[in-house]
Design an enzyme around this catalytic site. Structure first.
Site, PDB file in Angstrom:
ATOM      1  N   LYS A  22      21.974  60.732  44.533  1.00 45.14           N
ATOM      2  CA  LYS A  22      22.904  60.696  43.343  1.00 45.14           C
ATOM      3  C   LYS A  22      22.283  61.455  42.246  1.00 45.14           C
ATOM      4  O   LYS A  22      21.052  61.168  41.936  1.00 45.14           O
ATOM      5  CB  LYS A  22      22.864  59.138  42.806  1.00 45.14           C
ATOM      6  CG  LYS A  22      23.685  58.249  43.893  1.00 45.14           C
ATOM      7  CD  LYS A  22      23.436  56.675  43.407  1.00 45.14           C
ATOM      8  CE  LYS A  22      24.583  55.870  44.005  1.00 45.14           C
ATOM      9  NZ  LYS A  22      24.477  54.470  43.604  1.00 45.14           N
ATOM     10  N   GLU A  43      35.790  51.936  42.382  1.00 42.69           N
ATOM     11  CA  GLU A  43      35.845  52.923  43.099  1.00 42.69           C
ATOM     12  C   GLU A  43      36.917  53.179  44.046  1.00 42.69           C
ATOM     13  O   GLU A  43      36.863  53.988  45.003  1.00 42.69           O
ATOM     14  CB  GLU A  43      34.546  53.034  44.159  1.00 42.69           C
ATOM     15  CG  GLU A  43      33.167  52.936  43.346  1.00 42.69           C
ATOM     16  CD  GLU A  43      31.999  53.019  44.049  1.00 42.69           C
ATOM     17  OE1 GLU A  43      32.210  52.852  45.339  1.00 42.69           O
ATOM     18  OE2 GLU A  43      30.839  53.094  43.506  1.00 42.69           O
TER      19      GLU A  43
END
EC number: 4.2.1.11
Length: 428
Positions: A338, A205
């Protein structure tokens, strides 16, 4: 009517070099919408099912040709001719066509790619930017970014059990300034890590993944970087943690290899987290307990829920049925959103709305396996969610979302609103 006349699914690659699903939706007017879906590394057991081929001779079994085939055959046949502006009806058509509780037949990755691409096509047809199409005239709040600057757990190859150590620019006057603050801290942290002789390689990330003595050492590195960049920890930049505790929950205990193999009960783990929150300016903890340890979640919420945002990710998996149960039992006080955990935009928006009605915050989130698709940036503004997690200040798959939010802020002009600390509206 914005009739759908063609749908094309294809296999593309995500930021980890694994296959994922992309979809093009063509409307009668000639307008096209395109979307690609993300994929997670640490996943909740009750997430909607991401369909993979399982052929070990191809992409190590991670191919998505079956999901693509479903788009190009069954799904295409079911949605051709439908009005792209009827998002809820289209998503219900996909859900009914799949016929399972967890989208395991067609694959949540196939269904979400279509759902997102249809929304993009409809927005283009209407002449509106996606955030405005999704949220109407009310979408004007930019999200506070939760920037993952140190990676651990399933996202990095180091001794840290906790998955993410984040900076949160709560004192910034605008989103543009929040991004600048974050970038400056990121570069200050890189120099500090380099000067200590540690690797400045980044994880999935975009955050650094140094090998440090323990979790508090990671926090202290970030505090040093905040100070070196010229900011005040707590007042201007707060901290957040993603424990991803399901990953180190073993036989009813929380086993912290990064703390010398410490084995803790839920109460002891809560005490450790509470100590960190007293010692450092931590205002958000995600997945502080394992997804199945609801008693532990109750303990954590009773101890910290008034003063710290307690975000359920693996706990709630963007699912309204599970979220309602959590609200009824007063578990956590926030939900991570999400889109690929649930598989359609309509169900995603329902989860955000349910959270807000209950006084829970909603944090829009990327996945560790991302693409250049920036739909979640538009969702964050369109729904006035107030917070977003989309990685660190490196890797173009993360920066794509920040850049889209910068464009949206510019587009909104004087009516753009950055909430700062007010985004954490359920804390004292």
């Amino acid at each position: 009517m914005s009739a759908i006349v063609d749908i094309v699914g294809r296999e593309v690659l995500d930021s980890r070099g694994n296959p994922t699903v992309e979809c093009d939706v063509l409307l009668e007017s000639g307008v096209m919408g395109r979307a690609a879906v993300p994929s997670g590394a640490s996943t909740g057991s009750r997430e909607a099912i991401e369909l993979r081929d399982g052929d070990k001779a191809r992409y190590l079994g991670k191919g998505v040709l079956k999901a693509v085939e479903h788009i190009n055959t069954e799904i295409s046949e079911a949605v051709l001719g439908l009005d792209a502006s009827e998002q809820a009806f289209l998503d219900k058509t996909l859900i009914d066509l799949d016929g399972t509780d967890n989208k395991s037949r067609l694959g949540a990755n196939a269904m979400l790619a279509v759902s997102m691409a249809v929304a993009r096509a409809a927005a283009e047809e209407s002449g509106l930017p996606l955030y405005r199409y999704l949220g109407g005239m009310g979408g004007m709040q930019l999200p506070v970014p939760m920037m993952n600057v140190i990676n651990g757990g399933a996202h990095a190859n180091n001794s840290l059990d906790l998955q993410e150590f984040m900076i949160i620019p709560v004192g910034a006057p605008s989103f543009r300034e929040a991004v600048r603050w974050g970038a400056e801290v990121f570069h200050a942290l890189k120099k500090i890590i380099h000067d200590k002789g540690m690797s400045t390689a980044v994880g999935d990330e975009g955050g650094f993944a140094p090998s440090v003595e323990n979790h508090e050492a990671a926090i202290q590195l970030i505090l040093q970087a905040i100070e070196a960049a010229g900011y005040t920890a707590g007042e201007q930049i707060a901290l957040g943690l993603d424990c991803a505790a399901s990953e180190f929950y073993k036989d009813g205990q929380y086993v912290l290899e990064g703390e010398g193999g410490l084995r803790l009960t839920a109460q002891q783990w809560t005490d450790m987290l509470a100590t960190w929150c007293d010692k450092y300016p931590i205002i958000s903890i995600e997945d502080g307990m394992a997804e199945g340890d609801w008693d532990g979640w109750k303990t954590l919420t009773e101890r910290l829920g008034q003063n710290v945002q307690l975000v359920g990710d693996d706990l709630f998996v963007t699912n309204t049925k599970i979220l309602k149960e959590g609200i009824d039992k007063r578990i956590a006080n926030s939900i991570l959103i999400k889109i690929n955990q649930i598989g359609t935009l309509t169900e995603t928006f329902a989860a955000i709305e349910m959270a807000k009605r209950a006084g829970y915050t909603a944090v829009i989130s990327h996945r560790s396996g991302e693409t250049e698709d920036s739909t979640i940036a538009d969702i964050a503004v369109g729904t006035n969610a107030g917070q977003i997690k989309t990685g660190s200040l490196s890797r173009s798959d993360r920066i794509a979302k920040y850049n889209q939010l910068l464009r949206i802020e510019e587009d909104l002009g004087d009516i753009a609103f950055y909430p700062g600390r007010a985004a954490f509206y359920n804390l004292r």
